[in-house]
Each structure stands twice: as structure tokens, then as C-alpha cells.
Scaffold this motif. Sequence first.
Motif, PDB file in Angstrom:
ATOM      1  N   VAL A  39       0.865  -1.269  -0.007  1.00 36.96           N
ATOM      2  CA  VAL A  39       0.131   0.071  -0.121  1.00 36.96           C
ATOM      3  C   VAL A  39       0.946   1.046   0.057  1.00 36.96           C
ATOM      4  CG1 VAL A  39      -1.602   1.287   1.434  1.00 36.96           C
ATOM      5  CG2 VAL A  39      -1.922  -1.111   1.076  1.00 36.96           C
ATOM      6  N   ALA A  40       1.937   1.230   0.677  1.00 32.72           N
ATOM      7  CA  ALA A  40       2.960   2.365   1.012  1.00 32.72           C
ATOM      8  C   ALA A  40       3.292   2.796  -0.551  1.00 32.72           C
ATOM      9  CB  ALA A  40       4.090   2.172   1.925  1.00 32.72           C
ATOM     10  N   THR A  41       3.678   1.771  -1.437  1.00 35.33           N
ATOM     11  CA  THR A  41       4.052   2.225  -2.605  1.00 35.33           C
ATOM     12  C   THR A  41       3.327   2.682  -3.492  1.00 35.33           C
ATOM     13  OG1 THR A  41       5.716   0.163  -2.580  1.00 35.33           O
ATOM     14  CG2 THR A  41       4.898   1.102  -5.001  1.00 35.33           C
ATOM     15  N   VAL A  42       1.975   2.208  -3.496  1.00 40.58           N
ATOM     16  CA  VAL A  42       0.865   2.832  -4.249  1.00 40.58           C
ATOM     17  C   VAL A  42       0.894   4.314  -3.685  1.00 40.58           C
ATOM     18  CG1 VAL A  42      -1.592   2.931  -4.729  1.00 40.58           C
ATOM     19  CG2 VAL A  42      -0.245   0.620  -4.826  1.00 40.58           C
ATOM     20  N   VAL A  43       0.537   4.619  -2.450  1.00 42.24           N
ATOM     21  CA  VAL A  43       0.300   5.919  -1.911  1.00 42.24           C
ATOM     22  C   VAL A  43       1.318   6.851  -2.203  1.00 42.24           C
ATOM     23  CG1 VAL A  43       0.088   7.128   0.251  1.00 42.24           C
ATOM     24  CG2 VAL A  43      -0.927   4.994  -0.013  1.00 42.24           C
ATOM     25  N   GLY A  44       2.896   6.345  -2.100  1.00 37.46           N
ATOM     26  CA  GLY A  44       4.000   7.219  -2.480  1.00 37.46           C
ATOM     27  C   GLY A  44       3.927   7.682  -4.150  1.00 37.46           C
ATOM     28  N   VAL A  45       3.626   6.673  -4.931  1.00 37.78           N
ATOM     29  CA  VAL A  45       3.694   7.257  -6.309  1.00 37.78           C
ATOM     30  C   VAL A  45       2.427   8.215  -6.498  1.00 37.78           C
ATOM     31  CG1 VAL A  45       4.967   5.359  -7.013  1.00 37.78           C
ATOM     32  CG2 VAL A  45       2.416   5.084  -7.124  1.00 37.78           C
ATOM     33  N   VAL A  46       1.162   7.894  -5.789  1.00 31.09           N
ATOM     34  CA  VAL A  46       0.378   8.976  -6.053  1.00 31.09           C
ATOM     35  C   VAL A  46       0.810  10.586  -5.422  1.00 31.09           C
ATOM     36  CG1 VAL A  46      -1.779   9.894  -5.120  1.00 31.09           C
ATOM     37  CG2 VAL A  46      -1.796   7.505  -5.896  1.00 31.09           C
ATOM     38  N   MET A  65       1.963  10.946  -9.870  1.00 29.56           N
ATOM     39  CA  MET A  65       1.878  10.025 -11.027  1.00 29.56           C
ATOM     40  C   MET A  65       0.262   9.978 -11.057  1.00 29.56           C
ATOM     41  SD  MET A  65       4.369   6.652 -10.629  1.00 29.56           S
ATOM     42  CE  MET A  65       3.793   5.859 -12.091  1.00 29.56           C
ATOM     43  N   THR A  66      -0.274   9.869 -12.500  1.00 25.45           N
ATOM     44  CA  THR A  66      -1.618   9.663 -12.685  1.00 25.45           C
ATOM     45  C   THR A  66      -1.882   8.416 -12.426  1.00 25.45           C
ATOM     46  OG1 THR A  66      -1.410   9.222 -15.069  1.00 25.45           O
ATOM     47  CG2 THR A  66      -1.396  11.538 -14.354  1.00 25.45           C
ATOM     48  N   ASP A  67      -3.433   7.887 -12.400  1.00 20.90           N
ATOM     49  CA  ASP A  67      -3.911   6.667 -12.270  1.00 20.90           C
ATOM     50  C   ASP A  67      -3.207   5.843 -13.626  1.00 20.90           C
ATOM     51  OD1 ASP A  67      -5.139   7.310 -10.065  1.00 20.90           O
ATOM     52  OD2 ASP A  67      -7.186   6.591 -10.657  1.00 20.90           O
ATOM     53  N   THR A  68      -3.423   6.517 -14.687  1.00 20.52           N
ATOM     54  CA  THR A  68      -2.844   5.856 -15.844  1.00 20.52           C
ATOM     55  C   THR A  68      -1.498   5.530 -15.881  1.00 20.52           C
ATOM     56  OG1 THR A  68      -4.824   7.147 -17.277  1.00 20.52           O
ATOM     57  CG2 THR A  68      -2.825   6.307 -18.359  1.00 20.52           C
ATOM     58  N   GLU A  69      -0.341   6.313 -15.428  1.00 19.87           N
ATOM     59  CA  GLU A  69       0.859   5.943 -15.300  1.00 19.87           C
ATOM     60  C   GLU A  69       0.943   4.795 -14.270  1.00 19.87           C
ATOM     61  OE1 GLU A  69       2.596  10.346 -16.069  1.00 19.87           O
ATOM     62  OE2 GLU A  69       1.944  10.277 -14.121  1.00 19.87           O
ATOM     63  N   TYR A 127       2.405  -0.718 -13.020  1.00 20.03           N
ATOM     64  CA  TYR A 127       2.146  -1.980 -11.968  1.00 20.03           C
ATOM     65  C   TYR A 127       0.862  -2.372 -12.754  1.00 20.03           C
ATOM     66  CZ  TYR A 127       5.026   0.621  -8.507  1.00 20.03           C
ATOM     67  OH  TYR A 127       6.051   1.017  -7.970  1.00 20.03           O
ATOM     68  N   PRO A 128       1.084  -3.358 -13.909  1.00 18.75           N
ATOM     69  CA  PRO A 128       0.028  -3.679 -14.646  1.00 18.75           C
ATOM     70  C   PRO A 128      -0.848  -4.680 -13.887  1.00 18.75           C
ATOM     71  CG  PRO A 128       2.090  -4.214 -15.591  1.00 18.75           C
ATOM     72  CD  PRO A 128       2.407  -3.561 -14.570  1.00 18.75           C
ATOM     73  N   ASP A 129      -0.530  -5.288 -12.415  1.00 16.79           N
ATOM     74  CA  ASP A 129      -1.377  -6.048 -11.874  1.00 16.79           C
ATOM     75  C   ASP A 129      -2.426  -5.352 -11.201  1.00 16.79           C
ATOM     76  OD1 ASP A 129      -0.169  -8.448 -12.736  1.00 16.79           O
ATOM     77  OD2 ASP A 129       1.314  -8.317 -11.173  1.00 16.79           O
ATOM     78  N   LEU A 130      -2.333  -4.011 -10.906  1.00 18.21           N
ATOM     79  CA  LEU A 130      -3.021  -3.209 -10.353  1.00 18.21           C
ATOM     80  C   LEU A 130      -4.286  -2.796 -11.087  1.00 18.21           C
ATOM     81  CD1 LEU A 130      -0.888  -0.696  -8.315  1.00 18.21           C
ATOM     82  CD2 LEU A 130      -1.974  -2.406  -7.378  1.00 18.21           C
ATOM     83  N   GLU A 131      -5.563  -2.584 -10.449  1.00 20.15           N
ATOM     84  CA  GLU A 131      -6.627  -2.281 -11.020  1.00 20.15           C
ATOM     85  C   GLU A 131      -7.275  -0.840 -10.311  1.00 20.15           C
ATOM     86  OE1 GLU A 131      -9.554  -5.515  -9.858  1.00 20.15           O
ATOM     87  OE2 GLU A 131      -8.463  -6.852 -10.931  1.00 20.15           O
ATOM     88  N   PRO A 132      -7.855   0.257 -11.123  1.00 22.28           N
ATOM     89  CA  PRO A 132      -8.002   1.491 -10.539  1.00 22.28           C
ATOM     90  C   PRO A 132      -8.617   1.585  -9.197  1.00 22.28           C
ATOM     91  CG  PRO A 132      -8.884   1.291 -12.925  1.00 22.28           C
ATOM     92  CD  PRO A 132      -8.582  -0.192 -12.580  1.00 22.28           C
ATOM     93  N   GLU A 133      -9.509   0.447  -8.693  1.00 22.56           N
ATOM     94  CA  GLU A 133     -10.088   0.440  -7.386  1.00 22.56           C
ATOM     95  C   GLU A 133      -8.848   0.106  -6.526  1.00 22.56           C
ATOM     96  OE1 GLU A 133     -12.536   1.106  -4.258  1.00 22.56           O
ATOM     97  OE2 GLU A 133     -12.832   1.759  -6.501  1.00 22.56           O
ATOM     98  N   ASP A 134      -7.808  -0.284  -6.912  1.00 23.58           N
ATOM     99  CA  ASP A 134      -6.705  -0.820  -5.961  1.00 23.58           C
ATOM    100  C   ASP A 134      -6.205   0.398  -5.325  1.00 23.58           C
ATOM    101  OD1 ASP A 134      -6.983  -3.693  -6.147  1.00 23.58           O
ATOM    102  OD2 ASP A 134      -5.579  -3.528  -7.838  1.00 23.58           O
TER     103      ASP A 134
END
Length: 76
Positions: A26-33, A37-41, A46-53
Amino acid sequence: MAFTRITISPGQMGGAPRIRGLRIPVATVVGVVADGMTDTEILAAYPDLEPEDIREALRYAADAVRERELPLTASG
């Protein structure tokens, strides 16, 4: 609040909260936000992620900081 996409397993990645059992904390996702980084980026990186993640990682982080005080420096 229930988090259906966040998993914690003490024996994996030191028990860090992860997205759907993936090796993406989770920390990685929050950090890139936070880095802008945009959702698209993010989804491209991270191709395994989904927008709701992404949304749930942010909700989880917000809930986590509500639960405790963090040290801040005085301003002024």
C-alpha cells in the motif's frame, strides 16, 4: 470501514499491508500518488493493479493516519 483489497500476512513482506496479496505494498501505491503519478501512469507501471486498488490504498492510508498521531515540525 472494510478493506477488501488490502491484505496483511505476517510471513510475507514483513507483514506490510499489500494490494490483493500481490507484492505491491500500500505504501508504494500511496507514495507514487504523492509523487504526482496519474492513475494511468500507475496502472502502466504496475500492470497487476486495478483502478479500485489505487482508491482503496488511499482510503486505507487515510484511515491509518486517523488512528494515530504523527510527529510534525512546528511552523511559524
